[in-house]
Design an enzyme around this catalytic site. Sequence first.
Site, PDB file in Angstrom:
ATOM      1  N   THR A 186       0.879  -1.169   0.000  1.00 24.72           N
ATOM      2  CA  THR A 186       0.000   0.000   0.000  1.00 24.72           C
ATOM      3  C   THR A 186       0.913   1.214   0.000  1.00 24.72           C
ATOM      4  O   THR A 186       1.642   1.468   0.968  1.00 24.72           O
ATOM      5  CB  THR A 186      -0.922   0.001   1.225  1.00 24.72           C
ATOM      6  OG1 THR A 186      -1.786  -1.135   1.126  1.00 24.72           O
ATOM      7  CG2 THR A 186      -1.754   1.260   1.266  1.00 24.72           C
ATOM      8  N   LYS A 196      -7.415   1.468  -2.783  1.00 25.99           N
ATOM      9  CA  LYS A 196      -7.024   1.095  -1.423  1.00 25.99           C
ATOM     10  C   LYS A 196      -7.218   2.281  -0.466  1.00 25.99           C
ATOM     11  O   LYS A 196      -7.657   2.097   0.678  1.00 25.99           O
ATOM     12  CB  LYS A 196      -5.571   0.620  -1.401  1.00 25.99           C
ATOM     13  CG  LYS A 196      -5.042   0.212  -0.018  1.00 25.99           C
ATOM     14  CD  LYS A 196      -5.711  -1.051   0.540  1.00 25.99           C
ATOM     15  CE  LYS A 196      -5.311  -1.364   1.974  1.00 25.99           C
ATOM     16  NZ  LYS A 196      -4.008  -2.028   2.126  1.00 25.99           N
ATOM     17  N   LYS A 241       0.062   5.601   8.283  1.00 21.45           N
ATOM     18  CA  LYS A 241       0.776   5.815   7.006  1.00 21.45           C
ATOM     19  C   LYS A 241      -0.230   5.952   5.864  1.00 21.45           C
ATOM     20  O   LYS A 241      -0.156   6.869   5.042  1.00 21.45           O
ATOM     21  CB  LYS A 241       1.698   4.615   6.729  1.00 21.45           C
ATOM     22  CG  LYS A 241       2.299   4.607   5.312  1.00 21.45           C
ATOM     23  CD  LYS A 241       2.758   3.219   4.852  1.00 21.45           C
ATOM     24  CE  LYS A 241       1.607   2.247   4.620  1.00 21.45           C
ATOM     25  NZ  LYS A 241       1.950   1.067   3.810  1.00 21.45           N
TER      26      LYS A 241
END
Lengths: 290, 290
Positions: B96, B171, B239
């Site tokens: 990701t 995502k 993150k």
Amino acid sequence: MQKIGFIGTGVMGAAMITNLLDAGYPVTVYNRTKVKADAVVAHGATWADTPAEVTRQADIIITIVGYPKDVEEVYFGKDGIFSGAHAKQIIIDMTTSTPALATKIANYAQAHDIAALDAPVSGGDIGAKNGTLTIMVGGSETAYHAVEPIFTVLGHQINLFGQAGAGQHTKMANQIMIAATMIGLSEMLVYAKAANLDLQKVLMTLSSGGADNWSMDNYVPRILQGDFQPGFYAKHLLKDLRIALDGANEMHLDLPGTKLAERLYTKLSEEMHLGDEGTQALVKLWASFQ
Amino acid sequence: MQKIGFIGTGVMGAAMITNLLDAGYPVTVYNRTKVKADAVVAHGATWADTPAEVTRQADIIITIVGYPKDVEEVYFGKDGIFSGAHAKQIIIDMTTSTPALATKIANYAQAHDIAALDAPVSGGDIGAKNGTLTIMVGGSETAYHAVEPIFTVLGHQINLFGQAGAGQHTKMANQIMIAATMIGLSEMLVYAKAANLDLQKVLMTLSSGGADNWSMDNYVPRILQGDFQPGFYAKHLLKDLRIALDGANEMHLDLPGTKLAERLYTKLSEEMHLGDEGTQALVKLWASFQ
């Protein structure tokens, strides 16, 4: 069979009354706007001219009205429930209202040998119609067990959560969860649309994993069809969020997500005047969905 | 059978490599910390000393590492993938990471007649182990179809969302939805606990209706057992939220719920130093759950 008095014949109330009549209970009804009671009266309910009059003719009195101020009026106002009530009756407020008001009603009732329950519901008009509501109850166990057969006609998931106000507190927990989810699904759509993604495909993908939730599965398809009809009014979620934040304040809790939800639904309802649309209209705060 | 190079043998990578070996693919692996590759090497994978060396021995190179800076290093660094790559290979970053970096990799690859896909996943360690990951892909249709059999070994819900970066954007949409849900379930629990409600009963009730969601069903039971082990690291969600907000900024979007989530997870990770716990540790921001 216990005689039921029912005050509030809106979308929710009318469906619940119909189920009670179909289960064989005699039901006397009152509504501020009389014409909204026509359908249930045609179905077999008896009309009474005031909440006090409804109360005089019933063993158990159920209320489901709009706002806490309406609950206050129906119980404590002129010709209200308490002016017609007598010992041994059971009163049940199924409005989503404040835990503080639930406690006030319960205290007043107890002083007059009346039992009181707060019993807000979730499940919407479809749950009311199908008798599959979730019912979150606060009050005494004795009163709860005395009316359990009635709750069973109205709902499936029925629980007593504690003393007066506990039903309302549980409903607030429910609304806190839902409000955050509505923010999430709105921002998710806004982001995905800006990134030029196929939104149907995004929904299918997100539904298959850890992002899955009831609101996304039910509201995103409506949003993508431009359907902002109220399953649940945005203005009513706003009312609930304000009750939840009042409760949080009293308990000295800081709930920044719930505060944000209150700010966003205030903007939607009071600046954009879209409070009569469904909660999914939140996404209209962003230009790309207007 | 296509020869696979796989860089990143962490919890996710190791499980995915095992599934590829079991499906009959020859796999060459590299990991920054070599000892973490021992299990897959014992299972039949071949070790190589650098990403470049992995790349020289493979038709298809898959990466799943930690942060965007690790992706940058693995592709563009000394002895990185691009120093060993040759025309007609296909590279797939399943980390990701940022849509911008996915685009940078794709552009560099295209200039060298290499195909590149970004293909982040959801479904966690259990999804990786069971081969039931959700895979969100960006890149060319030709490359996507060429590696579809490999994706099918790793996951169930597999979709191409558009050009380079579209997988990462999808995502991010997923993480935006999840982050808001985590705030909601935390505040719901904090409120319900302060109101002295039975939290198991609250969970059961909320799960039965419109407040239901995957995170609540999976994380609230763990929270109530005091289990804050990472299914997904809080620091990794942080993150992702920063990547999402960077993306939102570039698209001129204001996402106040996602911003709030970033602030709360920052506090959890960087002030309370709980980034190595699971995302459900968010509830520890409130004293009643510490």
